[in-house]
Motif scaffolding. Structure first.
Motif, PDB file in Angstrom:
ATOM      1  N   ALA A 115      48.807  74.736  94.576  1.00  0.00           N
ATOM      2  CA  ALA A 115      47.589  74.009  94.575  1.00  0.00           C
ATOM      3  C   ALA A 115      46.270  74.993  95.252  1.00  0.00           C
ATOM      4  CB  ALA A 115      47.404  72.729  94.999  1.00  0.00           C
ATOM      5  N   TRP A 116      46.864  75.412  96.545  1.00  0.00           N
ATOM      6  CA  TRP A 116      46.057  76.132  97.334  1.00  0.00           C
ATOM      7  C   TRP A 116      45.475  77.493  96.185  1.00  0.00           C
ATOM      8  CZ3 TRP A 116      46.816  80.551 100.277  1.00  0.00           C
ATOM      9  CH2 TRP A 116      45.744  80.904 101.044  1.00  0.00           C
ATOM     10  N   LEU A 117      46.679  77.927  95.970  1.00  0.00           N
ATOM     11  CA  LEU A 117      46.327  79.411  95.129  1.00  0.00           C
ATOM     12  C   LEU A 117      45.232  79.237  94.016  1.00  0.00           C
ATOM     13  CD1 LEU A 117      49.879  81.080  95.172  1.00  0.00           C
ATOM     14  CD2 LEU A 117      47.969  81.744  96.331  1.00  0.00           C
ATOM     15  N   ILE A 118      45.487  77.826  93.580  1.00  0.00           N
ATOM     16  CA  ILE A 118      44.688  77.897  92.278  1.00  0.00           C
ATOM     17  C   ILE A 118      43.203  77.520  92.613  1.00  0.00           C
ATOM     18  CG2 ILE A 118      44.128  76.271  90.274  1.00  0.00           C
ATOM     19  CD1 ILE A 118      47.133  75.873  89.853  1.00  0.00           C
ATOM     20  N   TRP A 119      43.174  76.926  93.664  1.00  0.00           N
ATOM     21  CA  TRP A 119      41.714  76.740  94.322  1.00  0.00           C
ATOM     22  C   TRP A 119      41.068  77.854  94.711  1.00  0.00           C
ATOM     23  CZ3 TRP A 119      39.881  77.306  99.386  1.00  0.00           C
ATOM     24  CH2 TRP A 119      38.503  76.588  99.620  1.00  0.00           C
ATOM     25  N   LEU A 120      42.115  78.588  95.443  1.00  0.00           N
ATOM     26  CA  LEU A 120      41.382  79.942  95.827  1.00  0.00           C
ATOM     27  C   LEU A 120      41.025  80.826  94.497  1.00  0.00           C
ATOM     28  CD1 LEU A 120      41.643  80.704  99.054  1.00  0.00           C
ATOM     29  CD2 LEU A 120      43.488  82.141  98.459  1.00  0.00           C
ATOM     30  N   PHE A 121      41.743  80.907  93.456  1.00  0.00           N
ATOM     31  CA  PHE A 121      41.467  81.698  92.541  1.00  0.00           C
ATOM     32  C   PHE A 121      40.057  81.115  91.969  1.00  0.00           C
ATOM     33  CE2 PHE A 121      41.386  82.012  87.767  1.00  0.00           C
ATOM     34  CZ  PHE A 121      41.666  83.666  87.896  1.00  0.00           C
ATOM     35  N   GLY A 122      39.852  79.870  91.999  1.00  0.00           N
ATOM     36  CA  GLY A 122      38.337  79.302  91.537  1.00  0.00           C
ATOM     37  C   GLY A 122      37.239  80.087  92.171  1.00  0.00           C
ATOM     38  N   LYS A 123      37.519  80.450  93.704  1.00  0.00           N
ATOM     39  CA  LYS A 123      36.429  81.041  94.161  1.00  0.00           C
ATOM     40  C   LYS A 123      36.371  82.563  94.136  1.00  0.00           C
ATOM     41  CE  LYS A 123      36.112  77.228  96.259  1.00  0.00           C
ATOM     42  NZ  LYS A 123      34.814  76.492  95.816  1.00  0.00           N
ATOM     43  N   THR A 124      37.091  83.158  93.304  1.00  0.00           N
ATOM     44  CA  THR A 124      37.108  84.637  93.002  1.00  0.00           C
ATOM     45  C   THR A 124      35.761  84.949  92.108  1.00  0.00           C
ATOM     46  OG1 THR A 124      38.669  84.403  91.274  1.00  0.00           O
ATOM     47  CG2 THR A 124      39.464  85.037  93.578  1.00  0.00           C
ATOM     48  N   ARG A 125      35.715  86.010  91.879  1.00  0.00           N
ATOM     49  CA  ARG A 125      34.617  86.371  90.784  1.00  0.00           C
ATOM     50  C   ARG A 125      35.121  85.896  89.537  1.00  0.00           C
ATOM     51  NH1 ARG A 125      34.643  90.857  87.536  1.00  0.00           N
ATOM     52  NH2 ARG A 125      32.602  90.929  86.523  1.00  0.00           N
ATOM     53  N   THR A 126      36.501  86.011  89.183  1.00  0.00           N
ATOM     54  CA  THR A 126      37.157  85.651  88.029  1.00  0.00           C
ATOM     55  C   THR A 126      36.796  84.124  87.677  1.00  0.00           C
ATOM     56  OG1 THR A 126      38.584  87.707  88.015  1.00  0.00           O
ATOM     57  CG2 THR A 126      39.150  85.827  86.256  1.00  0.00           C
ATOM     58  N   GLY A 127      37.118  83.304  88.746  1.00  0.00           N
ATOM     59  CA  GLY A 127      37.096  82.100  88.839  1.00  0.00           C
ATOM     60  C   GLY A 127      35.706  81.533  88.336  1.00  0.00           C
ATOM     61  N   LEU A 128      34.676  82.298  88.806  1.00  0.00           N
ATOM     62  CA  LEU A 128      33.081  82.064  88.691  1.00  0.00           C
ATOM     63  C   LEU A 128      32.922  82.268  87.132  1.00  0.00           C
ATOM     64  CD1 LEU A 128      30.578  81.170  90.082  1.00  0.00           C
ATOM     65  CD2 LEU A 128      30.066  83.731  89.915  1.00  0.00           C
ATOM     66  N   VAL A 129      33.510  83.318  86.675  1.00  0.00           N
ATOM     67  CA  VAL A 129      33.383  83.500  85.062  1.00  0.00           C
ATOM     68  C   VAL A 129      33.945  82.687  84.224  1.00  0.00           C
ATOM     69  CG1 VAL A 129      33.947  85.439  83.449  1.00  0.00           C
ATOM     70  CG2 VAL A 129      33.253  86.103  85.664  1.00  0.00           C
ATOM     71  N   PHE A 130      35.128  82.285  84.910  1.00  0.00           N
ATOM     72  CA  PHE A 130      35.816  80.895  84.005  1.00  0.00           C
ATOM     73  C   PHE A 130      34.834  79.987  83.605  1.00  0.00           C
ATOM     74  CE2 PHE A 130      40.784  81.586  84.170  1.00  0.00           C
ATOM     75  CZ  PHE A 130      40.557  82.872  83.866  1.00  0.00           C
ATOM     76  N   SER A 131      34.423  79.282  85.147  1.00  0.00           N
ATOM     77  CA  SER A 131      33.813  77.992  84.951  1.00  0.00           C
ATOM     78  C   SER A 131      32.345  78.314  84.007  1.00  0.00           C
ATOM     79  CB  SER A 131      33.416  77.585  86.359  1.00  0.00           C
ATOM     80  OG  SER A 131      32.603  78.485  86.895  1.00  0.00           O
ATOM     81  N   ALA A 132      31.845  79.832  84.101  1.00  0.00           N
ATOM     82  CA  ALA A 132      30.554  79.908  83.590  1.00  0.00           C
ATOM     83  C   ALA A 132      30.829  79.974  81.869  1.00  0.00           C
ATOM     84  CB  ALA A 132      29.867  81.403  83.710  1.00  0.00           C
ATOM     85  N   ILE A 133      32.108  80.574  81.459  1.00  0.00           N
ATOM     86  CA  ILE A 133      32.564  80.425  80.069  1.00  0.00           C
ATOM     87  C   ILE A 133      32.620  78.779  79.722  1.00  0.00           C
ATOM     88  CG2 ILE A 133      34.185  80.897  78.382  1.00  0.00           C
ATOM     89  CD1 ILE A 133      34.849  83.394  80.047  1.00  0.00           C
ATOM     90  N   ALA A 134      32.986  78.199  80.300  1.00  0.00           N
ATOM     91  CA  ALA A 134      33.009  76.853  79.887  1.00  0.00           C
ATOM     92  C   ALA A 134      31.751  76.153  79.801  1.00  0.00           C
ATOM     93  CB  ALA A 134      34.246  75.842  81.113  1.00  0.00           C
ATOM     94  N   GLU A 135      31.010  76.303  80.794  1.00  0.00           N
ATOM     95  CA  GLU A 135      29.573  75.840  80.476  1.00  0.00           C
ATOM     96  C   GLU A 135      28.759  76.421  79.397  1.00  0.00           C
ATOM     97  OE1 GLU A 135      27.693  75.579  84.590  1.00  0.00           O
ATOM     98  OE2 GLU A 135      25.563  75.367  83.170  1.00  0.00           O
ATOM     99  N   ASN A 136      28.627  77.674  79.155  1.00  0.00           N
ATOM    100  CA  ASN A 136      27.807  78.168  78.222  1.00  0.00           C
ATOM    101  C   ASN A 136      28.362  79.667  77.839  1.00  0.00           C
ATOM    102  OD1 ASN A 136      25.679  79.335  76.808  1.00  0.00           O
ATOM    103  ND2 ASN A 136      24.227  78.744  77.871  1.00  0.00           N
ATOM    104  N   GLU A 137      28.999  79.815  76.745  1.00  0.00           N
ATOM    105  CA  GLU A 137      29.536  80.955  76.454  1.00  0.00           C
ATOM    106  C   GLU A 137      28.838  81.922  75.909  1.00  0.00           C
ATOM    107  OE1 GLU A 137      33.254  80.113  73.864  1.00  0.00           O
ATOM    108  OE2 GLU A 137      33.101  82.140  72.924  1.00  0.00           O
ATOM    109  N   ASN A 138      27.742  81.665  75.300  1.00  0.00           N
ATOM    110  CA  ASN A 138      26.375  82.302  74.945  1.00  0.00           C
ATOM    111  C   ASN A 138      25.943  83.228  76.140  1.00  0.00           C
ATOM    112  OD1 ASN A 138      26.237  83.046  72.457  1.00  0.00           O
ATOM    113  ND2 ASN A 138      24.571  81.501  72.086  1.00  0.00           N
TER     114      ASN A 138
END
Lengths: 342, 511
Positions: free
Chosen positions: A197-220
């Motif tokens: 869980a901690w590793l996944i949480w940590l991953f969410g804080k990386t640049r890639t994690g940020l890109v992930f959540s941005a894609i979910a919000e607005n792919e365009n």
């Protein structure tokens, strides 16, 4: 930090759990035993639920195709058992081999989902279901030499259930057990679960994690920022598949049995229900969502069987569980399309 | 006679139509012209009882039909008063016959069922007769049993007009850009049909972007600008130059950009796929405006390049061909685009200001990453990003609580400033902006225009602005390209007169 808010599903589930607890108390059930079991159930299912997070966050929906990742984990275990790897070596090599297979499966799965964007959940459901018979063929023909894994008669094809006692059954459950009176805390299992869980949480804080959540919000938006959306979606789907593979190894060691063939058949609905109960939205899931949701869901399930059996007719528990599992998913779909703020 | 008095419409953002007074005589063809956003459509929508009006609080003012005051509450209501409208985009049911399209919703039935009239049996023969009559009335010999899908565009348009004329009590026919998709002969036919309709005593409101049509068939013309009725001309006083003047307004042009020598170096070149020599070259360091009336293909250039719209142009950047929709390559070459639909394409509305400000800019700003060697798995340097965002907020004068605030909670102007901040963080060589000041208050408008000028002057960014705001374009642009019917029509240098510019919008040259 985003504020943690309680949503109706969590509240309903929490009340239901309290009600069951009260009933359990009145029919003199062993509460310490229930707590022990619920901790194990929590962690053993928890990793599988955690595996949903990357896919939700990359906007590929709740992974109803979880059997694909689970099958990869099962393959890992088959390879490890075939080499007669036991104890920690067996456990970790199962995970490692499972992850390797999961990368391949995840990549193919991602190819499929990227072609059928916006329908990931329904496509995932069908992909997951249709993947099981394909794997069944594989289980029947895989050239395994370990006789304990083969059908006793004929010696061809894997058994549906392989006992893990001699290999790595309960290896995590029994590691670092902490006894406080009648309560046994499976510290090793919990630490492993929290670690992932901690590793996944940590991953969410990386640049890639940020890109992930941005894609979910607005792919365009992400595309216009010069980022290859499909690459990141592939990454997220592979990641989900890999974590699911780890999850099934953890699940199997707790269960003590390697359950092949239709084993992964009905595992997507409970996992998705759990994360939805935990408050995940279709496009945003956090580690906390997965952990809270799994605990609520598994504990309620655990309590409902003996309580329902004692108070109602036997088998009632299964009916309730199905109603809740499917009902929560339905509920999530109803509230998925919130009216946009003007 | 149809008369409106003090007709106004207010949306949340303010009045889009204010105090319109006009009268339309029976059998008169009344033209309405104006630039984009001047309130023409709102005016038609009010009379037509459209949902966009009804569901946003209705309208203010009064409408009189033959001296009797009526209130249009919804579309049905509007129809019952004999008002009907032919839309710019055809509203026909595909796969059905012309007669079905004409008679839909007022079909003749053999005998009406009680309780459930919807299930009554249709009187096919009578329907066909009606449709034939309606089509003949407008001078076409179209067979009403033909399938809509097999008709040409102007035939479809005739079916649509016939449908409206088939309403028995029709008093007022409103035509919104009826000729926009027709060729010359088709247009001729339609215009004479409109005259024919008017000669039967039906009033017609005719909205068109083609001034020559207005000139030809209208008895009177009103010019709308910024939601107000600016002037009305009788046929004898028609003058294209005066129309144009009224459309743009005699605003004093402030802060006009000095005329300067443009660099000779071409940074971007668009070439029409039709191979007719229609090209647009953008010089390094200039501000180029692209304008045109709605739907003339302005979106082809930047939105098309970024894969958001269809384009009929190929693009080369410094001599190298670009691939449409390859955003990764475009950003890598230093081309950045702020879409005209800011909230949809260019902002993460539910994310914070800082996330919007720095997202995807790590290529230019390694200092935002803690492990710049493995950018994918690197964490973000929150302190560095926070201080950077705070700087930008101050620089751009963004009104917000703090960098954590979700962009959705900001006003339109401040959202656009975040977009500009994002563009600044990308440090592009070429910046494209669609409708930079749409939906933005006057104060923020100036700020944003100033930033565009500033980026151009201080960072030598080439800027392409696609906008319908002529006055703003004339202030900030070195050159303005006018689009007409999907092609570059004319390119003006600074100092062009508003009249010349607005005539070009209609595909005309000043006399």
């Amino acid at each position: 930090m985003k504020r943690l808010t309680l949503n109706p599903p969590q509240i309903i589930m929490f009340c239901f759990m309290l009600l069951l607890l009260a009933m359990a108390f009145f029919i003199d059930m062993d509460l310490a035993g229930i707590l022990n079991d619920s901790l194990i159930k929590w962690a053993m299912n928890g990793v599988i639920v955690l595996s949903l997070i990357p896919m939700i966050n990359v906007g590929a929906g709740r992974n109803f195709g979880i059997p694909i990742g689970l099958s990869a984990g099962l393959c890992g275990m088959i390879f490890a058992l075939d080499r007669r790897l036991t104890s920690w070596i067996g456990f970790f090599s199962s995970i490692l081999l499972g992850m390797l297979v999961a990368v391949v499966f995840g990549f193919l799965y991602a190819k499929l989902l990227n072609r059928l964007k916006l329908n990931e959940e329904i496509v995932g459901t069908f992909a997951g279901y249709s993947f099981i018979p394909i794997m069944n063929l594989f289980y029947t023909f895989v050239p395994v030499t370990n006789r304990q894994m083969l059908y006793p008669i004929g010696g061809q094809g894997l058994r549906p259930k392989v006992n893990l006692d001699q290999y790595f059954g309960q290896i995590l459950d029994n590691f670092l057990q902490l006894r406080i009176g009648p309560v046994v805390i499976p510290l090793g299992l919990l630490l492993f679960f929290f670690g992932i869980a901690w590793l996944i949480w940590l991953f969410g804080k990386t640049r890639t994690g940020l890109v992930f959540s941005a894609i979910a919000e607005n792919e365009n938006f992400v595309r216009l920022s010069g980022i290859n959306v499909n690459f990141y979606r592939t990454l997220g789907i592979i990641l989900s598949t890999v974590i699911a593979a780890i999850g099934v190894v953890v699940y199997s060691q707790s269960y003590g049995i390697l359950h092949l063939y239709d084993g992964p058949f009905m595992m997507s609905f409970p996992a998705v229900s759990a994360i939805v109960i935990g408050g995940a939205s279709p496009k945003k899931a956090t580690v906390a969502n997965a952990m809270i949701g799994t605990f609520l869901y598994q504990t309620t399930y655990l309590l409902s069987i003996p309580v329902a059996n004692a108070l109602l007719i036997p088998e009632m528990a299964e009916i309730f569980r199905t109603i809740i599992t499917s009902g929560i998913i339905l509920y999530a779909f109803i509230f998925e399309r919130k009216p946009k703020r003007a | 006679m149809i008369e409106v008095k003090g007709l106004s419409k207010k949306f949340d953002s303010g009045y889009v139509l204010k105090d319109i007074d006009l009268q339309i005589e029976d059998g008169e063809i009344y033209g309405i012209i104006g630039a984009n956003g001047s309130g023409k459509s709102t005016f038609l929508n009010i009379l037509n009882g459209k949902d966009t009006i009804v569901k946003t609080g209705g309208y203010e003012g009064d409408i009189f039909i033959d001296g009797e005051k009526v209130r249009i509450l919804d579309h049905q209501h509007s129809v019952s008063h004999g008002i009907s409208m032919v839309h710019q985009e055809l509203a026909l049911f595909p796969g059905m016959r012309a007669v079905d399209n004409i008679k839909i919703n007022h079909e003749n039935v053999k005998w009406e069922l009680p309780v459930i009239p919807e299930l009554s049996r249709l009187d096919e023969k009578k329907n066909l007769e009606d449709a034939k009559t309606a089509l003949e009335r407008i001078g076409t010999e179209l067979d009403p049993v033909r399938n809509i899908d097999n008709l040409s565009l102007n035939q479809k348009q005739f079916v649509e007009i016939a449908r409206e004329l088939d309403h028995q009590n029709i008093r007022l026919l409103m035509l919104d850009e009826p000729t926009s998709s027709l060729n010359i002969t088709e247009t001729e036919k339609l215009l004479s049909c409109v005259q024919e309709i008017a000669s039967r005593g039906i009033s017609v409101i005719f909205v068109s972007h083609r001034l020559e049509e207005i000139e030809k068939i209208c008895h009177r013309v009103s010019v709308f600008r910024d939601g107000r009725l600016i002037s009305t001309y009788k046929k004898a006083d028609f003058d294209l130059n005066r129309f144009a003047e009224d459309m743009v307004g005699q605003k004093i042009v402030k802060a006009a950009r000095e005329r300067r020598q443009l660099s000779e170096e071409t940074i971007l070149e668009y070439r029409c796929r039709d191979d007719d020599g229609n090209t647009l070259t953008i010089k390094k360091g200039e501000i180029l405006g692209i304008t045109g009336l709605a739907g003339q293909g302005q979106e082809q250039f930047l939105a098309g390049l970024f894969g958001l719209a269809k384009t009929n142009y190929t693009t080369s950047f410094k001599g190298e061909m670009l691939k449409d929709g390859d955003t990764h390559g475009l950003i890598g070459k230093g081309i950045y685009y702020i879409s005209e639909n800011r909230g949809v394409d260019s902002l993460l509305l539910d994310s914070s200001i800082w996330e919007n400000m720095i997202f995807g800019t790590e290529g230019k700003h390694q200092d935002f990453l803690s492990l710049s060697r493995i950018p994918g798995l690197s964490f973000l340097k929150r302190d560095r990003i926070r201080s950077y965002t705070e700087q930008m907020i101050e620089k751009l004068n963004i009104v917000c609580a703090d960098p954590q605030q979700p962009v959705r909670e900001l006003s339109g102007g401040n959202q656009q400033k975040v977009c500009i901040g994002r563009a600044l963080t990308f440090e592009p060589e070429l910046l494209g902006i669609g409708e930079p000041t749409r939906g933005i208050d006057i104060y923020s408008k100036e700020l944003i225009l100033n930033w565009i000028l500033k980026m151009n002057q201080e960072m030598n960014t080439t800027v392409v602005v696609v906008s319908g705001e002529l006055e703003e374009l004339m202030r900030i642009c070195d050159r303005i390209a006018v689009m007409y019917q999907g092609k570059i029509h004319r390119i003006f240098n600074t100092g062009v007169s508003p009249e010349e510019l607005s005539l070009a919008l209609y595909g005309k040259a000043a006399s």
